[in-house]
Write an enzyme that holds these catalytic residues in place. Sequence first.
Site, PDB file in Angstrom:
ATOM      1  CE  LYS A 101       6.530  -2.141  11.978  1.00  0.00           C
ATOM      2  NZ  LYS A 101       6.349  -3.089  10.880  1.00  0.00           N
ATOM      3  CD  GLN A 102       2.723   0.756  10.073  1.00  0.00           C
ATOM      4  OE1 GLN A 102       3.192  -0.341  10.382  1.00  0.00           O
ATOM      5  NE2 GLN A 102       2.668   1.191   8.837  1.00  0.00           N
ATOM      6  CD1 TRP A 133       0.979  -0.299   2.958  1.00  0.00           C
ATOM      7  CD2 TRP A 133      -0.645   1.096   3.600  1.00  0.00           C
ATOM      8  NE1 TRP A 133       1.304   0.149   4.217  1.00  0.00           N
ATOM      9  CE2 TRP A 133       0.326   1.008   4.640  1.00  0.00           C
ATOM     10  CE3 TRP A 133      -1.741   1.914   3.792  1.00  0.00           C
ATOM     11  CZ2 TRP A 133       0.214   1.715   5.839  1.00  0.00           C
ATOM     12  CZ3 TRP A 133      -1.851   2.611   4.996  1.00  0.00           C
ATOM     13  CH2 TRP A 133      -0.881   2.507   5.996  1.00  0.00           C
ATOM     14  CG  ASP A 134       4.870   0.804   1.387  1.00  0.00           C
ATOM     15  OD1 ASP A 134       3.995   0.040   1.788  1.00  0.00           O
ATOM     16  OD2 ASP A 134       6.023   0.825   1.867  1.00  0.00           O
ATOM     17  CD  GLU A 137       3.032  -4.088   9.219  1.00  0.00           C
ATOM     18  OE1 GLU A 137       4.210  -4.070   9.597  1.00  0.00           O
ATOM     19  OE2 GLU A 137       2.692  -4.162   8.028  1.00  0.00           O
TER      20      GLU A 137
HETATM   21  O1  IFM Z   1       3.791  -1.445   3.937  1.00  0.00           O
HETATM   22  C1  IFM Z   1       4.716  -1.318   4.967  1.00  0.00           C
HETATM   23  C2  IFM Z   1       4.012  -1.557   6.281  1.00  0.00           C
HETATM   24  O2  IFM Z   1       3.005  -0.611   6.499  1.00  0.00           O
HETATM   25  C3  IFM Z   1       5.003  -1.522   7.428  1.00  0.00           C
HETATM   26  N1  IFM Z   1       6.065  -2.494   7.217  1.00  0.00           N
HETATM   27  C4  IFM Z   1       6.758  -2.273   5.956  1.00  0.00           C
HETATM   28  C5  IFM Z   1       5.832  -2.292   4.757  1.00  0.00           C
HETATM   29  C6  IFM Z   1       6.625  -2.004   3.472  1.00  0.00           C
HETATM   30  O3  IFM Z   1       7.186  -0.735   3.510  1.00  0.00           O
END
Ligand code: IFM
Length: 581
Positions: A389-390, A151-152, A280
């Site tokens: 995590k994010q 999804w990046d 995640e």
């Molecule tokens: O898509 C990302 C994910 O959101 C976090 N881990 C790395 C992936 C690839 O950059």
Amino acid sequence: MTYITCGSRLELGCGMDHVLETSSPYETAAECNETGATVTLHIAGRAGTPIRLTKFLAYHYGTEDSGKSNAVGTSLDQAVARGFTALLAEQEENVAQFWASADVELEGDPATQQVIRWNNFQLMQASARVHGHGIGARGLTGRSYEGHYFWDTEIYVLPFLTYTAPDAARAVLKFRYDMLPQARARAVELGHRGATFPWRTINGNEASAYYAAGTAQYHINADIAYALNKYVEISGDNEFLSRYGAEILVETARFWLDLGFFSNRRKGKFCINGVTGPDEYNAVVDNNYFTNLMAQENLRLAAKVVGALDPDARARLVSRTGLEPDEVVAWTEAADRMYLPYDARLDVHPQDDSFLDKELWDFESTPEENYPLLLHYHPLNLYRAQIIKQADTLLAMFLMNGHFSADEKKRNFDYYDPITTHDSSLSVCIQSIIASEIGYSAKAIDYFNFAAAMDLSDIGGNVKHGAHVASIGGTWMALIYGFAGLRDGGGKISFRPRLPRDWDRLRFPLMIRGRRIRVSIDHEETVYRLEVGDAIEIMHEGERLRLRPHAPEARRPTTRSQPVAKPGPGAVDPAIPDDTA
Ligand code: IFM
């Protein structure tokens, strides 16, 4: 030479040709075998007599049966016929065009200016040859994630492409469209209706190793729908929408209706269980706020687009998808009754149903060297705690900006920011945008610097495996959506600039529905110039402006207070990000 990968059956063709210019006598020998090709030149060189050797290389790749590698010979012949000087001139012209529509100029901070340019150059490299291909998580710079697409691309890189290189944005979305057959097959395999796009892929098939942080990130379907809608709104490319986009919207809306259900326990609300959101560190949860909100948008977009198609386009869509009229009614109902969790006690949106019941992570006893946590703790230990995590709920607040009041954004930022580790490089850029919006200017610039320097300062210690393309796209977003305050919901363009105190000027171009505007922000005024195309309406700090050719509009900034971020439930200490998961 042609190579075919064993698992994904992708074919790479590569070839080399030489032009030798010398008046000295020479002999050549060429040999090609299973493992390599050699060209040997024996030249009886003489002192003072120049020898010029130009090597031409061509690469083509695609699926095994695409015949792409056959194009190598043709490309080489054409290149040799045109000659190096002509090729170089063409490349210079391409690069100049890129900078004309993508350069972000920053005055007052040369080091950051250099970082921004280096970053944007990576985006150019990663997207210049995107026709028929995707953009890997590390672009063309490294082998981490094996070149796979996530999804990046849609959420972090497409905004940049949409506003600076709409053709490339279209190509990326077309490439997703071309994956629909595999996404439909994957939905069948998982027992779903519609299409299930892979979380991670190189050839359209799911390549995630660990379902909880992979396949369960169903939100990718809504991310694709969101990005394609944004592209259409900003580029005005309705042809793409009716030819390809509508089909993606139908299949993804079908998927959401099938994945969720109307829950009696939740007063008939539409609930979506067993998913992983962007974060995640909380996997396979029920009613992830981000997923539900994005799914709601996906369902609404599908219903709106189907309703607006002309009869021919609609007939084509029906024949391709077997769409029934009552499906659209059902999508609207699911969207209207979508369950969007809210916690009255804390006055925030819970990240998911169980998130707020979890124990807070013990930041005090977590040594610095244990970050990123995913490399030091079993996932189950992370899944049990309030640790992020994010950006997740905050990302929802950025993408679906108009759904939230300023107060809501502030309250949620105050809650989630202190418990977010930023162990993923996709996080700090989003945090910076929301911090800018709510007036936390110190946090906004700190997070921006963190994102911008991700690779050149090797913050995560892993740049040897490649540049973090999503973070680079996110850095552009932090500049444009964050400090310049761009908002573009429904295709309506507005700005609310907040230039960091230590910068003198920020200047950048944007392509919007065939026009190019250039925005220049300093501490005295913001100037909007229409450089290419017909008049266009934009908003500045809530005021409507009509930009006309050769008639720049300048506005002085309004004074704003700059609150300092409040401490929240956990300790604040951004960890070293690393995307090894
Ligand atoms: O898509 C990302 C994910 O959101 C976090 N881990 C790395 C992936 C690839 O950059």
